[in-house]
Motif scaffolding. Sequence first.
Motif, mmCIF file in Angstrom:
data_model
loop_
_atom_site.group_PDB
_atom_site.id
_atom_site.type_symbol
_atom_site.label_atom_id
_atom_site.label_comp_id
_atom_site.label_asym_id
_atom_site.label_seq_id
_atom_site.Cartn_x
_atom_site.Cartn_y
_atom_site.Cartn_z
ATOM 1 N N LYS A 173 36.863 37.961 39.177
ATOM 2 C CA LYS A 173 35.875 37.717 38.462
ATOM 3 C C LYS A 173 35.928 38.259 36.806
ATOM 4 C CE LYS A 173 30.865 37.488 38.068
ATOM 5 N NZ LYS A 173 29.725 37.936 38.756
ATOM 6 N N GLU A 174 35.827 37.347 36.021
ATOM 7 C CA GLU A 174 35.815 37.871 34.667
ATOM 8 C C GLU A 174 34.219 37.698 33.892
ATOM 9 O OE1 GLU A 174 38.118 36.643 30.718
ATOM 10 O OE2 GLU A 174 39.432 36.761 32.373
ATOM 11 N N THR A 175 34.086 38.705 33.210
ATOM 12 C CA THR A 175 32.324 38.418 32.697
ATOM 13 C C THR A 175 32.624 39.047 31.133
ATOM 14 O OG1 THR A 175 31.564 39.368 34.722
ATOM 15 C CG2 THR A 175 30.228 39.528 33.018
ATOM 16 N N GLN A 176 31.979 38.028 30.305
ATOM 17 C CA GLN A 176 31.995 38.438 28.958
ATOM 18 C C GLN A 176 30.774 39.231 28.620
ATOM 19 O OE1 GLN A 176 32.167 34.712 26.582
ATOM 20 N NE2 GLN A 176 31.538 35.836 24.925
ATOM 21 N N ILE A 177 31.040 40.376 27.847
ATOM 22 C CA ILE A 177 30.230 41.351 27.669
ATOM 23 C C ILE A 177 29.403 41.082 26.286
ATOM 24 C CG2 ILE A 177 29.821 43.830 27.089
ATOM 25 C CD1 ILE A 177 30.865 43.282 29.906
ATOM 26 N N THR A 178 29.945 40.499 25.443
ATOM 27 C CA THR A 178 29.148 40.051 24.044
ATOM 28 C C THR A 178 29.621 38.722 23.481
ATOM 29 O OG1 THR A 178 28.532 40.757 21.748
ATOM 30 C CG2 THR A 178 30.779 41.383 22.707
ATOM 31 N N MET A 221 35.302 41.718 30.559
ATOM 32 C CA MET A 221 35.463 42.527 31.803
ATOM 33 C C MET A 221 35.908 41.813 32.736
ATOM 34 S SD MET A 221 32.256 44.690 33.592
ATOM 35 C CE MET A 221 31.395 43.293 34.399
ATOM 36 N N TYR A 222 36.979 42.615 33.337
ATOM 37 C CA TYR A 222 37.937 41.864 34.696
ATOM 38 C C TYR A 222 37.649 42.664 35.836
ATOM 39 C CZ TYR A 222 41.105 39.596 37.288
ATOM 40 O OH TYR A 222 41.940 38.933 38.410
ATOM 41 N N ASP A 223 36.768 42.533 36.796
ATOM 42 C CA ASP A 223 36.625 42.860 38.119
ATOM 43 C C ASP A 223 38.132 42.933 38.859
ATOM 44 O OD1 ASP A 223 36.065 44.082 40.685
ATOM 45 O OD2 ASP A 223 33.997 43.100 40.614
ATOM 46 N N LEU A 224 38.703 44.393 39.197
ATOM 47 C CA LEU A 224 40.050 44.317 39.704
ATOM 48 C C LEU A 224 39.622 43.849 41.328
ATOM 49 C CD1 LEU A 224 41.567 47.581 38.151
ATOM 50 C CD2 LEU A 224 42.050 44.904 37.835
ATOM 51 N N SER A 225 38.730 44.236 41.637
ATOM 52 C CA SER A 225 38.438 44.006 43.519
ATOM 53 C C SER A 225 38.138 42.514 43.566
ATOM 54 C CB SER A 225 37.090 44.840 43.756
ATOM 55 O OG SER A 225 35.991 44.448 43.249
#
Length: 48
Positions: A8-13, A1-5
């Motif tokens: 920050k990138e977050t791995q979901i699984t 997941m990448y937060d456009l604001s």
Amino acid sequence: MYDLSTPKETQITTNESNQESPAICGDRIVWQDSRNGGSDIYVCTISK
């Protein structure tokens, strides 16, 4: 997941099986996952 604001990138699984067909609705991400040998639908609630 990448937060456009934010940058920050977050791995979901972390599962190495195939994850396909992601969709976002409100604060939820859903996807099709074959980790158990068949196609199952998984959901993750996005927390801020």
